[in-house]
Design an enzyme around this catalytic site. Structure first.
Site, PDB file in Angstrom:
ATOM      1  N   LYS A  10       0.831  -1.198   0.000  1.00 31.31           N
ATOM      2  CA  LYS A  10       0.000   0.000   0.000  1.00 31.31           C
ATOM      3  C   LYS A  10       0.877   1.264   0.000  1.00 31.31           C
ATOM      4  CE  LYS A  10      -3.797  -2.333   2.545  1.00 31.31           C
ATOM      5  NZ  LYS A  10      -4.682  -2.249   3.751  1.00 31.31           N
ATOM      6  N   TYR A  50     -12.533  -2.760  -2.278  1.00 30.30           N
ATOM      7  CA  TYR A  50     -13.043  -2.773  -0.906  1.00 30.30           C
ATOM      8  C   TYR A  50     -14.568  -2.789  -0.848  1.00 30.30           C
ATOM      9  CZ  TYR A  50      -8.384  -2.106   1.100  1.00 30.30           C
ATOM     10  OH  TYR A  50      -7.079  -2.288   1.506  1.00 30.30           O
ATOM     11  N   ASN A 124      -1.893  -0.353   7.367  1.00 30.06           N
ATOM     12  CA  ASN A 124      -1.205  -1.597   7.700  1.00 30.06           C
ATOM     13  C   ASN A 124      -0.307  -2.114   6.569  1.00 30.06           C
ATOM     14  OD1 ASN A 124      -3.313  -2.337   6.069  1.00 30.06           O
ATOM     15  ND2 ASN A 124      -4.449  -3.429   7.656  1.00 30.06           N
ATOM     16  N   HIS A 127      -1.807  -5.393   1.706  1.00 26.87           N
ATOM     17  CA  HIS A 127      -3.063  -6.120   1.551  1.00 26.87           C
ATOM     18  C   HIS A 127      -2.729  -7.547   1.157  1.00 26.87           C
ATOM     19  CE1 HIS A 127      -7.031  -7.393   0.146  1.00 26.87           C
ATOM     20  NE2 HIS A 127      -6.390  -7.932  -0.873  1.00 26.87           N
ATOM     21  N   GLU A 138     -10.126 -10.670  -6.717  1.00 29.30           N
ATOM     22  CA  GLU A 138      -9.169  -9.571  -6.639  1.00 29.30           C
ATOM     23  C   GLU A 138      -8.111  -9.660  -7.738  1.00 29.30           C
ATOM     24  OE1 GLU A 138      -7.660  -9.827  -2.661  1.00 29.30           O
ATOM     25  OE2 GLU A 138      -9.537  -9.091  -1.768  1.00 29.30           O
TER      26      GLU A 138
HETATM   27  N1  UDP Z   1      -9.687  -1.254   7.977  1.00 30.91           N
HETATM   28  C1  UDP Z   1      -9.719  -0.183   8.864  1.00 30.91           C
HETATM   29  N2  UDP Z   1     -10.465  -0.289  10.012  1.00 30.91           N
HETATM   30  C2  UDP Z   1     -11.181  -1.419  10.303  1.00 30.91           C
HETATM   31  C3  UDP Z   1     -11.139  -2.478   9.407  1.00 30.91           C
HETATM   32  C4  UDP Z   1     -10.391  -2.374   8.258  1.00 30.91           C
HETATM   33  O1  UDP Z   1      -9.074   0.838   8.617  1.00 30.91           O
HETATM   34  O2  UDP Z   1     -11.836  -1.446  11.358  1.00 30.91           O
HETATM   35  C5  UDP Z   1      -8.886  -1.129   6.742  1.00 30.91           C
HETATM   36  C6  UDP Z   1      -7.503  -1.775   6.851  1.00 30.91           C
HETATM   37  O3  UDP Z   1      -6.576  -1.003   6.111  1.00 30.91           O
HETATM   38  C7  UDP Z   1      -7.750  -3.135   6.218  1.00 30.91           C
HETATM   39  C8  UDP Z   1      -8.740  -2.797   5.111  1.00 30.91           C
HETATM   40  O4  UDP Z   1      -9.569  -1.790   5.677  1.00 30.91           O
HETATM   41  O5  UDP Z   1      -6.551  -3.724   5.739  1.00 30.91           O
HETATM   42  C9  UDP Z   1      -9.586  -3.961   4.626  1.00 30.91           C
HETATM   43  O6  UDP Z   1     -10.281  -4.512   5.720  1.00 30.91           O
HETATM   44  P1  UDP Z   1     -10.451  -6.086   5.886  1.00 30.91           P
HETATM   45  O7  UDP Z   1     -11.459  -6.295   6.964  1.00 30.91           O
HETATM   46  O8  UDP Z   1     -10.714  -6.705   4.561  1.00 30.91           O
HETATM   47  O9  UDP Z   1      -9.032  -6.520   6.485  1.00 30.91           O
HETATM   48  P2  UDP Z   1      -7.791  -7.261   5.780  1.00 30.91           P
HETATM   49  O10 UDP Z   1      -8.351  -8.355   4.898  1.00 30.91           O
HETATM   50  O11 UDP Z   1      -7.018  -6.213   5.006  1.00 30.91           O
HETATM   51  O12 UDP Z   1      -6.990  -7.811   6.942  1.00 30.91           O
HETATM   52 MG    MG Z   2      -9.829  -8.285   3.423  1.00 34.28          MG
END
Ligand code: UDP
Ligand code: MG
Length: 161
Positions: A10, A50, A124, A127, A138
């Site tokens: 990212k 997303y 974070n 992805h 994806e």
């Molecule tokens: N995210 C966030 N707050 C939350 C949950 C998700 O900012 O409470 C962001 C974070 O950058 C995350 C992305 O949204 O990586 C996608 O969320 P997902 O639940 O799909 O998590 P991931 O699969 O990336 O672990």
């Molecule tokens: Mg995810």
């Protein structure tokens, strides 16, 4: 089972000069890179990527984040990669760590390098696809079929004498 998984470094990962560290850490998974490119992320692509979070209060900020709008014009990009190999999805998820960087194990990529912004978005740095259905969706969203190298145990026709 041999799987493919999408990885995105990212904009915060690029801005923090973490590309090398992240690729080195991911190499522990013993997978093959079968696709790689730098992508300028449109709003449409971000929203589609997303889509499962579109009703969340942080969705608008999340779209801006993956577009690099929080990291200055120079970092309006991501590095997109496709990894392939045995149990690729879970192996990469394990090395990436938990979604919330404060809850992620400190030895994972997210635990070591992530942060939570003052607006509450989890920056974070990486992805990774969460399951086979998401991975397929994806990869099709980010890559054209011809941008993925097809691994095959059989020698290709043109390689045969
Ligand atoms: N995210 C966030 N707050 C939350 C949950 C998700 O900012 O409470 C962001 C974070 O950058 C995350 C992305 O949204 O990586 C996608 O969320 P997902 O639940 O799909 O998590 P991931 O699969 O990336 O672990
Ligand atoms: Mg995810």
């Amino acid at each position: 089972m041999v799987q493919k998984t999408l990885v995105l470094i990212k904009p915060d990962g690029l801005q923090k000069s973490l590309t090398g560290n992240i690729l080195t850490k991911l190499s522990e998974a013993k997978l093959d890179i079968v696709g790689a490119k730098v992508v300028r992320v449109s709003k449409e692509l971000a929203e589609q990527h997303y889509q499962h979070l579109k009703d969340k209060p942080f969705f608008t900020e999340l779209v801006r984040y993956i577009q690099g709008k929080l990291h200055g014009p120079h970092y309006e990009r991501v590095l997109a990669l496709v990894y392939e190999g045995e149990d690729a999805i879970n192996r990469v998820r394990k090395i990436a760590g938990a979604t919330n960087p404060e809850e992620a194990d400190p030895t994972t990529i997210r635990g070591a390098y992530g942060r939570i912004t003052t607006k509450g978005v989890y920056e974070n740095v990486i992805h990774s696809s969460s399951d086979p259905k998401d991975a397929e969706r994806e990869i099709a969203l980010w890559f054209k079929p011809e941008e993925i190298v097809v691994s095959s145990a059989e020698p290709k026709k043109e390689d045969q004498a």
